[in-house]
Design a protein around this motif. Structure first.
Motif, PDB file in Angstrom:
ATOM      1  N   THR A 235       0.824  -1.206   0.000  1.00 19.04           N
ATOM      2  CA  THR A 235       0.000   0.000   0.000  1.00 19.04           C
ATOM      3  C   THR A 235       0.861   1.260   0.000  1.00 19.04           C
ATOM      4  N   SER A 236       2.068   1.170   0.566  1.00 16.61           N
ATOM      5  CA  SER A 236       2.925   2.349   0.588  1.00 16.61           C
ATOM      6  C   SER A 236       3.589   2.578  -0.763  1.00 16.61           C
ATOM      7  N   ALA A 237       3.548   1.564  -1.636  1.00 21.05           N
ATOM      8  CA  ALA A 237       4.194   1.673  -2.937  1.00 21.05           C
ATOM      9  C   ALA A 237       3.205   2.015  -4.050  1.00 21.05           C
ATOM     10  N   LEU A 238       2.000   2.443  -3.679  1.00 17.08           N
ATOM     11  CA  LEU A 238       1.018   2.798  -4.700  1.00 17.08           C
ATOM     12  C   LEU A 238       1.509   3.989  -5.515  1.00 17.08           C
ATOM     13  N   THR A 239       1.164   3.979  -6.785  1.00 20.47           N
ATOM     14  CA  THR A 239       1.514   5.115  -7.622  1.00 20.47           C
ATOM     15  C   THR A 239       0.639   6.302  -7.240  1.00 20.47           C
ATOM     16  N   VAL A 240       1.011   7.465  -7.712  1.00 16.09           N
ATOM     17  CA  VAL A 240       0.228   8.666  -7.447  1.00 16.09           C
ATOM     18  C   VAL A 240      -1.178   8.498  -8.007  1.00 16.09           C
ATOM     19  N   ASP A 241      -1.305   7.955  -9.211  1.00 20.02           N
ATOM     20  CA  ASP A 241      -2.616   7.736  -9.823  1.00 20.02           C
ATOM     21  C   ASP A 241      -3.478   6.807  -8.967  1.00 20.02           C
ATOM     22  N   GLU A 242      -2.885   5.726  -8.470  1.00 19.99           N
ATOM     23  CA  GLU A 242      -3.633   4.786  -7.646  1.00 19.99           C
ATOM     24  C   GLU A 242      -4.074   5.438  -6.336  1.00 19.99           C
ATOM     25  N   ARG A 243      -3.187   6.225  -5.734  1.00 21.34           N
ATOM     26  CA  ARG A 243      -3.548   6.917  -4.493  1.00 21.34           C
ATOM     27  C   ARG A 243      -4.660   7.925  -4.749  1.00 21.34           C
ATOM     28  N   LEU A 244      -4.595   8.638  -5.880  1.00 18.68           N
ATOM     29  CA  LEU A 244      -5.657   9.586  -6.220  1.00 18.68           C
ATOM     30  C   LEU A 244      -6.993   8.876  -6.402  1.00 18.68           C
ATOM     31  N   GLN A 245      -6.982   7.765  -7.108  1.00 18.90           N
ATOM     32  CA  GLN A 245      -8.214   7.014  -7.347  1.00 18.90           C
ATOM     33  C   GLN A 245      -8.823   6.532  -6.041  1.00 18.90           C
ATOM     34  N   LYS A 246      -7.989   6.024  -5.143  1.00 16.81           N
ATOM     35  CA  LYS A 246      -8.490   5.552  -3.854  1.00 16.81           C
ATOM     36  C   LYS A 246      -9.030   6.712  -3.026  1.00 16.81           C
ATOM     37  N   LYS A 247      -8.328   7.827  -3.038  1.00 15.59           N
ATOM     38  CA  LYS A 247      -8.765   8.987  -2.268  1.00 15.59           C
ATOM     39  C   LYS A 247     -10.081   9.524  -2.817  1.00 15.59           C
ATOM     40  N   ILE A 248     -10.194   9.647  -4.125  1.00 18.71           N
ATOM     41  CA  ILE A 248     -11.424  10.149  -4.741  1.00 18.71           C
ATOM     42  C   ILE A 248     -12.589   9.210  -4.436  1.00 18.71           C
ATOM     43  N   ALA A 249     -12.340   7.915  -4.468  1.00 19.10           N
ATOM     44  CA  ALA A 249     -13.401   6.943  -4.197  1.00 19.10           C
ATOM     45  C   ALA A 249     -13.944   7.083  -2.781  1.00 19.10           C
ATOM     46  N   SER A 250     -13.116   7.571  -1.864  1.00 18.05           N
ATOM     47  CA  SER A 250     -13.557   7.690  -0.474  1.00 18.05           C
ATOM     48  C   SER A 250     -14.298   8.996  -0.189  1.00 18.05           C
ATOM     49  N   LEU A 251     -14.364   9.905  -1.173  1.00 17.56           N
ATOM     50  CA  LEU A 251     -15.019  11.198  -0.973  1.00 17.56           C
ATOM     51  C   LEU A 251     -16.542  11.074  -1.080  1.00 17.56           C
ATOM     52  N   SER A 252     -17.217  11.982  -0.384  1.00 12.58           N
ATOM     53  CA  SER A 252     -18.673  12.068  -0.534  1.00 12.58           C
ATOM     54  C   SER A 252     -18.971  12.732  -1.878  1.00 12.58           C
ATOM     55  N   ASN A 253     -20.219  12.676  -2.313  1.00 10.57           N
ATOM     56  CA  ASN A 253     -20.598  13.316  -3.576  1.00 10.57           C
ATOM     57  C   ASN A 253     -20.339  14.818  -3.524  1.00 10.57           C
ATOM     58  N   ALA A 254     -20.632  15.433  -2.388  1.00  8.90           N
ATOM     59  CA  ALA A 254     -20.392  16.879  -2.247  1.00  8.90           C
ATOM     60  C   ALA A 254     -18.894  17.186  -2.353  1.00  8.90           C
ATOM     61  N   GLN A 255     -18.073  16.358  -1.751  1.00  5.77           N
ATOM     62  CA  GLN A 255     -16.630  16.559  -1.831  1.00  5.77           C
ATOM     63  C   GLN A 255     -16.131  16.349  -3.255  1.00  5.77           C
ATOM     64  N   LYS A 256     -16.689  15.361  -3.941  1.00  6.43           N
ATOM     65  CA  LYS A 256     -16.299  15.117  -5.335  1.00  6.43           C
ATOM     66  C   LYS A 256     -16.663  16.318  -6.205  1.00  6.43           C
ATOM     67  N   SER A 257     -17.845  16.895  -5.979  1.00  9.51           N
ATOM     68  CA  SER A 257     -18.256  18.081  -6.743  1.00  9.51           C
ATOM     69  C   SER A 257     -17.331  19.250  -6.472  1.00  9.51           C
ATOM     70  N   ALA A 258     -16.982  19.442  -5.214  1.00  9.42           N
ATOM     71  CA  ALA A 258     -16.074  20.534  -4.847  1.00  9.42           C
ATOM     72  C   ALA A 258     -14.704  20.324  -5.482  1.00  9.42           C
ATOM     73  N   LEU A 259     -14.227  19.084  -5.474  1.00 16.80           N
ATOM     74  CA  LEU A 259     -12.937  18.780  -6.099  1.00 16.80           C
ATOM     75  C   LEU A 259     -12.983  19.050  -7.593  1.00 16.80           C
ATOM     76  N   LEU A 260     -14.062  18.662  -8.239  1.00 12.67           N
ATOM     77  CA  LEU A 260     -14.205  18.899  -9.669  1.00 12.67           C
ATOM     78  C   LEU A 260     -14.184  20.392  -9.980  1.00 12.67           C
ATOM     79  N   GLU A 261     -14.881  21.185  -9.186  1.00 16.26           N
ATOM     80  CA  GLU A 261     -14.881  22.638  -9.383  1.00 16.26           C
ATOM     81  C   GLU A 261     -13.477  23.212  -9.193  1.00 16.26           C
ATOM     82  N   PHE A 262     -12.772  22.710  -8.206  1.00 13.84           N
ATOM     83  CA  PHE A 262     -11.399  23.153  -7.970  1.00 13.84           C
ATOM     84  C   PHE A 262     -10.517  22.815  -9.156  1.00 13.84           C
ATOM     85  N   LEU A 263     -10.621  21.588  -9.648  1.00 15.11           N
ATOM     86  CA  LEU A 263      -9.791  21.155 -10.767  1.00 15.11           C
ATOM     87  C   LEU A 263     -10.073  21.961 -12.031  1.00 15.11           C
TER      88      LEU A 263
END
Length: 100
Positions: free
Chosen positions: A69-97
């Motif tokens: 788990t410590s050797a995950l790529t940046v992409d894999e860590r991003l995918q896991k982190k995004i998957a753990s977000l609520s819908n509101a957090q995902k929307s906020a992240l999308l607006e930020f991006l």
């Protein structure tokens, strides 16, 4: 390996300070400092927040192959982190991006 040692290993693998981990886990720095100072295991809710920050589940944290788990790529860590977000957090992240 103790729980704190595993947290430390994952934190250091990401190049995070204790303050970085506190911010990512949405915990106070004093909460984490107390864990390290007192050498106590965190409460389950605290450990869950820490695992969320790392983008892993509690079962992955306690798995024998925690080194993977410590050797995950940046992409894999991003995918896991995004998957753990609520819908509101995902929307906020999308607006930020969109502003980047």
């Amino acid at each position: 390996m103790t729980v704190l040692e595993k947290i430390d290993k994952l934190r250091k693998a990401r190049g995070w300070s204790i303050n970085n981990l506190a911010m990512e886990a949405m915990l106070t720095q004093s909460t984490l400092n107390n864990l390290y100072t007192r050498k106590n295991d965190p409460k389950i809710s605290t450990l869950q927040a820490i695992c969320n920050a790392f983008g892993i589940t509690l079962s992955e944290f306690f798995a024998e192959d925690a080194e993977k788990t410590s050797a995950l790529t940046v992409d894999e860590r991003l995918q896991k982190k995004i998957a753990s977000l609520s819908n509101a957090q995902k929307s906020a992240l999308l607006e930020f991006l969109k502003t980047l």
